[in-house]
Every structure is written in C-alpha cells, then in structure tokens.
Design a protein around this motif. Structure first.
Motif, short mmCIF file in Angstrom:
data_model
loop_
_atom_site.label_atom_id
_atom_site.label_comp_id
_atom_site.label_asym_id
_atom_site.label_seq_id
_atom_site.Cartn_x
_atom_site.Cartn_y
_atom_site.Cartn_z
N ARG A 1 -1.52 15.60 -13.60
CA ARG A 1 -2.32 14.45 -14.05
C ARG A 1 -3.27 13.99 -12.94
O ARG A 1 -4.43 13.69 -13.20
CB ARG A 1 -1.40 13.28 -14.42
CG ARG A 1 -0.88 13.32 -15.80
CD ARG A 1 -0.25 11.99 -16.21
NE ARG A 1 0.16 12.09 -17.59
CZ ARG A 1 1.40 12.32 -17.97
NH1 ARG A 1 2.37 12.43 -17.10
NH2 ARG A 1 1.68 12.40 -19.26
N THR B 1 -3.26 13.70 -20.81
CA THR B 1 -4.22 12.61 -20.90
C THR B 1 -3.57 11.32 -21.38
O THR B 1 -4.15 10.25 -21.27
CB THR B 1 -5.39 12.97 -21.84
OG1 THR B 1 -4.90 13.15 -23.17
CG2 THR B 1 -6.10 14.22 -21.36
N VAL B 2 -2.35 11.44 -21.93
CA VAL B 2 -1.62 10.27 -22.40
C VAL B 2 -0.81 9.74 -21.23
O VAL B 2 -0.04 10.47 -20.62
CB VAL B 2 -0.68 10.65 -23.57
CG1 VAL B 2 0.15 9.46 -24.01
CG2 VAL B 2 -1.49 11.20 -24.72
N ASP C 1 0.53 17.02 -23.27
CA ASP C 1 -0.76 16.35 -23.15
C ASP C 1 -0.71 15.44 -21.93
O ASP C 1 0.04 14.47 -21.90
CB ASP C 1 -1.03 15.54 -24.42
CG ASP C 1 -2.40 14.88 -24.43
OD1 ASP C 1 -3.08 14.85 -23.38
OD2 ASP C 1 -2.78 14.37 -25.50
N ARG D 1 -3.84 19.32 -19.91
CA ARG D 1 -2.54 19.79 -20.43
C ARG D 1 -1.77 20.52 -19.36
O ARG D 1 -2.34 21.04 -18.41
CB ARG D 1 -2.75 20.74 -21.61
CG ARG D 1 -3.53 20.13 -22.76
CD ARG D 1 -3.51 20.96 -24.02
NE ARG D 1 -2.28 20.90 -24.77
CZ ARG D 1 -1.79 19.85 -25.40
NH1 ARG D 1 -2.40 18.70 -25.32
NH2 ARG D 1 -0.67 19.92 -26.09
N CYS E 1 2.01 8.27 -18.97
CA CYS E 1 3.46 8.39 -19.04
C CYS E 1 4.09 7.08 -18.58
O CYS E 1 3.80 6.63 -17.47
CB CYS E 1 3.92 9.54 -18.17
SG CYS E 1 5.71 9.62 -18.05
#
Length: 153
Positions: free
Chosen positions: A89, A132-133, A130, A95, A135
């Motif tokens: 990230r 981009t979400v 994913d 991804r 955490c």
C-alpha cells in the motif's frame, strides 16, 4: 535463506523442492524480492517474499510465505504478510496477488486477510487483495512490521 526454505519445503502444497530448485529460488528471492523476515537469533524462522517490480504499480506478487514448522499457528505468518500488505500500500500498488494450491493450509490465512479468488487453474487458486481500500488494522500491522524488524539479529 536456503536453509529456511529447505526446512519449510514440506509445508508447501505440493512440497517446494518438487517445484523449484531451492538454492536457485533462494538466490532469486534475495536478488529480486522485497522480504519480510522474522529471526530467532541467527535463524530465519519466517519469511514473506513479494515482487514489487511492476512499474505501473498494478499488482505486487507474493511469491513465498513460509514459517518453520515448529513456529506455525502462532500468528507469525499473519504478521509478516500484514507487513507486506502495508508495504505494498505504501508503494502505491493497487493490488497484491498470489497463487496457492486449493488444499494449502495457508488458504484460510489469505482469506482472513481479505484475499479473494480471481481465477482457478486446476488445483491452483489465484487470489488478490484490493490495496486501494483502507485497512482498519493498518496501525496494528505497522506495529507488527516494526516488531519483526526489531527481531532481526
């Protein structure tokens, strides 16, 4: 690293030494992968290796997750993989992907961390997460990464 992968070979499905030449694979990981390691003294006890070489930052690929047999089921693999996810990230990857045998014991771990099935090729599952979400556990993961780095000799 060669000794660690050899010690963990039978925990892979199918066994690692039936799929790759371990000395060559270890050398490739050292040269090309980002590695998240846990050490007990001079012994490597846990490893997550990720290829972060996609210039478009579409996907980082987890190529190895291994914990010595006497240390499995203690959360070490989870902490190392969580650190790798946090790192992916931070590099801006969209991804994180991996491939795993549908009978592998680590499948539950991957699903617990949010990896979902993209495709199936015979007994091989192709999973991705994913990045981009956000955490909700990112701060806990960063702490685990710092602990694991401090554990190095």
């Amino acid at each position: 690293m060669w000794a660690h992968l050899s010690a963990c070979a039978n925990s892979f499905t199918p066994p690692l030494d039936l799929r790759v030449a371990i000395p060559d694979y270890a050398a490739k990981l050292v040269a090309r992968a980002e590695r998240f390691e846990a050490w007990k003294g001079p012994t490597l006890i846990g490893l997550v290796a990720v290829y972060c070489n996609d210039p478009a930052r579409v996907a980082a690929f987890v190529t190895s997750v291994s914990v010595v047999p006497e240390r499995t089921r203690m959360g070490l693999g989870r902490r190392l993989l969580a650190a790798a996810i946090t790192h992916g990230r931070s590099l801006g990857f969209a991804r994180m992907a991996l491939s795993v045998d549908c009978g592998a014991s680590a499948l539950g771990l991957y699903r617990d961390l949010g990896f979902t099935e993209d495709a199936r090729d015979g007994a091989t599952l192709h999973l991705s997460l994913d990045l981009t979400v956000p955490c909700p556990d990112a701060s806990e993961w960063a702490t685990a990464q710092e602990r694991d780095r401090e554990a190095r000799p």
